[in-house]
Scaffold this active site. Structure first.
Site, PDB file in Angstrom:
ATOM      1  N   LYS A  31       0.771  -1.011   0.043  1.00  0.00           N
ATOM      2  CA  LYS A  31      -0.069  -0.021  -0.141  1.00  0.00           C
ATOM      3  C   LYS A  31       0.959   1.294  -0.089  1.00  0.00           C
ATOM      4  O   LYS A  31       0.540   2.264  -0.665  1.00  0.00           O
ATOM      5  CB  LYS A  31      -0.922  -0.007   1.252  1.00  0.00           C
ATOM      6  CG  LYS A  31      -1.866  -0.926   1.445  1.00  0.00           C
ATOM      7  CD  LYS A  31      -2.895  -0.939   2.274  1.00  0.00           C
ATOM      8  CE  LYS A  31      -3.723   0.229   2.311  1.00  0.00           C
ATOM      9  NZ  LYS A  31      -4.778   0.273   1.248  1.00  0.00           N
ATOM     10  N   LYS A  64       9.950  -7.826  25.964  1.00  0.00           N
ATOM     11  CA  LYS A  64       8.915  -6.904  25.977  1.00  0.00           C
ATOM     12  C   LYS A  64       7.818  -7.395  27.053  1.00  0.00           C
ATOM     13  O   LYS A  64       7.452  -6.591  27.915  1.00  0.00           O
ATOM     14  CB  LYS A  64       8.420  -6.577  24.583  1.00  0.00           C
ATOM     15  CG  LYS A  64       7.635  -5.091  24.695  1.00  0.00           C
ATOM     16  CD  LYS A  64       7.729  -4.524  23.240  1.00  0.00           C
ATOM     17  CE  LYS A  64       7.296  -3.145  23.200  1.00  0.00           C
ATOM     18  NZ  LYS A  64       7.598  -2.530  21.941  1.00  0.00           N
ATOM     19  N   ARG A  88       9.305   0.664   9.182  1.00  0.00           N
ATOM     20  CA  ARG A  88       9.596   2.331   9.266  1.00  0.00           C
ATOM     21  C   ARG A  88       9.953   2.882   7.844  1.00  0.00           C
ATOM     22  O   ARG A  88      10.372   2.645   7.186  1.00  0.00           O
ATOM     23  CB  ARG A  88      11.343   1.816   9.993  1.00  0.00           C
ATOM     24  CG  ARG A  88      12.019   3.031  10.670  1.00  0.00           C
ATOM     25  CD  ARG A  88      12.929   3.136  11.312  1.00  0.00           C
ATOM     26  NE  ARG A  88      12.566   2.396  12.382  1.00  0.00           N
ATOM     27  CZ  ARG A  88      13.598   1.446  13.230  1.00  0.00           C
ATOM     28  NH1 ARG A  88      14.820   1.305  12.885  1.00  0.00           N
ATOM     29  NH2 ARG A  88      12.987   1.180  14.564  1.00  0.00           N
ATOM     30  N   GLU A 124      11.733  11.343  26.751  1.00  0.00           N
ATOM     31  CA  GLU A 124      12.844  11.755  27.706  1.00  0.00           C
ATOM     32  C   GLU A 124      14.225  11.666  27.225  1.00  0.00           C
ATOM     33  O   GLU A 124      15.188  12.573  27.231  1.00  0.00           O
ATOM     34  CB  GLU A 124      12.401  11.049  28.934  1.00  0.00           C
ATOM     35  CG  GLU A 124      13.623  11.187  30.042  1.00  0.00           C
ATOM     36  CD  GLU A 124      13.339  12.569  30.677  1.00  0.00           C
ATOM     37  OE1 GLU A 124      12.002  12.953  30.640  1.00  0.00           O
ATOM     38  OE2 GLU A 124      14.283  13.002  31.428  1.00  0.00           O
ATOM     39  N   SER A 125      14.395  10.394  26.284  1.00  0.00           N
ATOM     40  CA  SER A 125      15.872  10.168  25.779  1.00  0.00           C
ATOM     41  C   SER A 125      16.254  11.295  24.572  1.00  0.00           C
ATOM     42  O   SER A 125      17.463  11.462  24.257  1.00  0.00           O
ATOM     43  CB  SER A 125      15.808   8.818  24.965  1.00  0.00           C
ATOM     44  OG  SER A 125      14.643   8.934  24.090  1.00  0.00           O
ATOM     45  N   GLU A 150       2.786  -2.025  13.391  1.00  0.00           N
ATOM     46  CA  GLU A 150       3.125  -0.585  13.642  1.00  0.00           C
ATOM     47  C   GLU A 150       4.294   0.102  12.422  1.00  0.00           C
ATOM     48  O   GLU A 150       5.015  -0.462  11.927  1.00  0.00           O
ATOM     49  CB  GLU A 150       4.162  -0.615  14.844  1.00  0.00           C
ATOM     50  CG  GLU A 150       4.587   0.842  15.247  1.00  0.00           C
ATOM     51  CD  GLU A 150       5.735   0.772  16.285  1.00  0.00           C
ATOM     52  OE1 GLU A 150       5.625   1.156  17.446  1.00  0.00           O
ATOM     53  OE2 GLU A 150       6.963   0.331  15.984  1.00  0.00           O
ATOM     54  N   ALA A 162      18.245   7.873  16.023  1.00  0.00           N
ATOM     55  CA  ALA A 162      17.636   6.714  16.558  1.00  0.00           C
ATOM     56  C   ALA A 162      18.301   5.474  16.508  1.00  0.00           C
ATOM     57  O   ALA A 162      18.436   4.796  17.411  1.00  0.00           O
ATOM     58  CB  ALA A 162      16.175   6.600  16.210  1.00  0.00           C
ATOM     59  N   HIS A 166      20.117   3.776  19.761  1.00  0.00           N
ATOM     60  CA  HIS A 166      19.547   2.414  19.937  1.00  0.00           C
ATOM     61  C   HIS A 166      20.860   1.391  20.245  1.00  0.00           C
ATOM     62  O   HIS A 166      20.836   0.801  21.039  1.00  0.00           O
ATOM     63  CB  HIS A 166      18.822   1.773  18.763  1.00  0.00           C
ATOM     64  CG  HIS A 166      17.944   0.671  19.151  1.00  0.00           C
ATOM     65  ND1 HIS A 166      18.463  -0.675  19.001  1.00  0.00           N
ATOM     66  CD2 HIS A 166      16.738   0.459  19.595  1.00  0.00           C
ATOM     67  CE1 HIS A 166      17.395  -1.429  19.292  1.00  0.00           C
ATOM     68  NE2 HIS A 166      16.596  -0.798  19.729  1.00  0.00           N
TER      69      HIS A 166
END
Ligand code: 0O2
Length: 212
Positions: A31, A64, A88, A124-125, A150, A162, A166
């Protein structure tokens, strides 16, 4: 997936679940490719620089669930882990993020379950990104299963920060010394300034083009 799915804890169930989430990621990727092509065709502009799609590893899922205080079962994963299938989307400018999110939200066969705007409200990071949880119907031979995916949308600069953060965070297993966390927050602020500068340069260049 629908929360009332009844899976036993056997290999076949795990394979079915993995199949469904893989199918959901594929559906959403297709999509997005179509949306990107159409946008290029109509506006002569490519909002998506690149994207990555992945299925979370069983180890990360178990970690998790334990962090959330749940038993590591397939049913708990279906109910509580929203990012088993993750995509992503990386774009050039902050404005592209909201444009893409709007385009995704308008797709009739996707249901937006939740949105977290870490661009307006960074973590916060210092982490910035736009997260959408959507469900997509997967048509199997005997049933239709709404399956969660997600979608993380961010600029190249946000993605750069990021990805490196990470890696660093992983090295310290969440317990980075305060000065390192502080410097990472400073880097996040530099990245935001860079994004703003690039966006305003782009707006200015577009203005020149319109005047031509
Ligand atoms: P990994 O290894 O990237 O998969 P939720 O149950 O989804 O509501 P969650 O998972 O905390 O709760 O949601 P959130 O905050 O939207 O974060 C989901 C993902 O965003 C994370 O997945 C990371 O990919 C990314 N993320 C969130 N915060 C940070 C951060 O401070 N730094 C970096 N680099 N990435 C972040 P996972 O499963 O934690 O990790």
């Amino acid at each position: 997936m629908a929360e009332n799915s009844e899976f036993g804890e056997d290999l076949e169930s795990w394979e079915t679940v993995t199949f469904l989430y893989n199918a959901a990621a594929k559906e959403v990727v297709t999509k997005l490719e179509i949306l990107n092509d159409e946008f290029k065709h109509v506006h002569n502009y490519n909002p998506i620089e690149y994207f990555k799609s992945r299925i979370k590893s069983p180890e990360s899922i178990v970690k998790k669930l334990k962090r959330y205080g749940y038993e590591p079962t397939i049913q708990n994963m279906i109910t509580y882990v929203n990012d088993f299938a993750g995509i992503r989307l990386v774009c050039s400018f902050t404005s592209d993020i909201y444009r893409l999110a709007e385009m995704i939200g308008r797709q009739n066969d996707l249901t937006v379950v939740s949105i977290k705007d870490y661009i307006k409200n960074p973590k916060e990071s210092g982490y910035k990104s736009y997260h959408m949880i959507v469900t997509v119907p997967i048509f199997m031979s005997d049933r239709v299963v709404d399956t969660k995916v997600e979608i993380q949308i961010r600029t190249i600069a946000m993605d750069f920060w990021a990805s490196l953060e990470h890696k660093i965070y992983y090295k310290f297993e969440g317990h980075a010394p305060e000065h390192i966390s502080k410097e990472l927050r400073e880097c996040a602020s530099i990245v935001s300034q860079l994004d703003e500068k690039m966006l305003s340069l782009n707006d200015e260049i577009r203005q020149y083009k319109l005047e031509d």
